[in-house]
Design a protein around this motif. Structure first.
Motif: not given
Length: 205
Positions: A56, A120, A123
């Motif tokens: 991420a 996540d 998004t």
């Protein structure tokens, strides 16, 4: 406690980006990141978190360094269709030549991988998509004001089509499509938008 003070986290994260970008998230083990960075597993985990956290952070860094500047330039350039042609021309050039040729786009690769299911990551991907589409819409709005577009062009629909085309360029380049074929595809996509009085140009290579 692991000593995490003897490396620069920003430099290490850039190295992690390269590994995930080239190899993908699913096929990259933590040992590959240890080897690429020279930082121990425990120090990577202590600094960034687990592998999902590492990915991420790397994807966010990729967007910050590669996508965001290109989108900002596209949105701000006041040349309309020329700015869009240059955006695609640069995209094609990066995807088909140079040090990262054949790697595709880390964002597009994430859409196609299992990591896309993580909230996540999703998004980040959706925010990226919205920024790309907004930048294309800004350039199309400029083009309309310059009289470069067919009367009645649906700018929102055109921005949606062109943003999807950008992902297609990224995927096709990974499959070995060459510069000429991708440039011809972009030219064909822009042709119906172009006002009859606008001289035909092709994406800059």
């Amino acid at each position: 406690m692991p000593d995490i003070k003897h490396f620069n986290p920003d430099v290490v994260l850039d190295e992690i980006v390269q590994v995930f970008w080239h190899q993908g998230m699913a096929t990259t083990g933590i040992q590959a990141l240890v080897t690429a960075t020279g930082v121990s597993r425990s120090s990577l985990y202590a600094t960034f978190g687990n592998k999902d956290d590492l990915y991420a952070a790397a994807l966010s860094r990729y967007i910050e360094q590669h996508s965001a500047p290109a989108f900002a330039h596209l949105a701000a350039t006041e040349t309309g269709l020329t700015a869009i042609e240059e955006f695609f021309g640069t995209l094609i050039d990066v995807r088909c030549s140079g040090a990262v040729a054949g790697w595709g786009c880390m964002v597009t690769n994430a859409y196609a991988g299992p990591e896309c299911a993580a909230p996540d990551i999703r998004t980040l991907l959706e925010t990226h998509h919205g920024t790309l589409q907004s930048a294309l819409l800004a350039a199309l709005s400029t083009a309309a004001g310059l009289g470069q577009l067919q009367p009645g062009t649906d700018l929102d629909a055109a921005a949606s089509v062109l943003s999807t085309l950008a992902y297609g360029v990224n995927l096709r380049s990974r499959a070995g499509a060459d510069t000429g074929a991708l440039t011809d595809t972009v030219t064909a996509a822009l042709a119906p938008l172009r006002a009859a009085s606008t001289a035909h140009t092709t994406p800059q290579e």
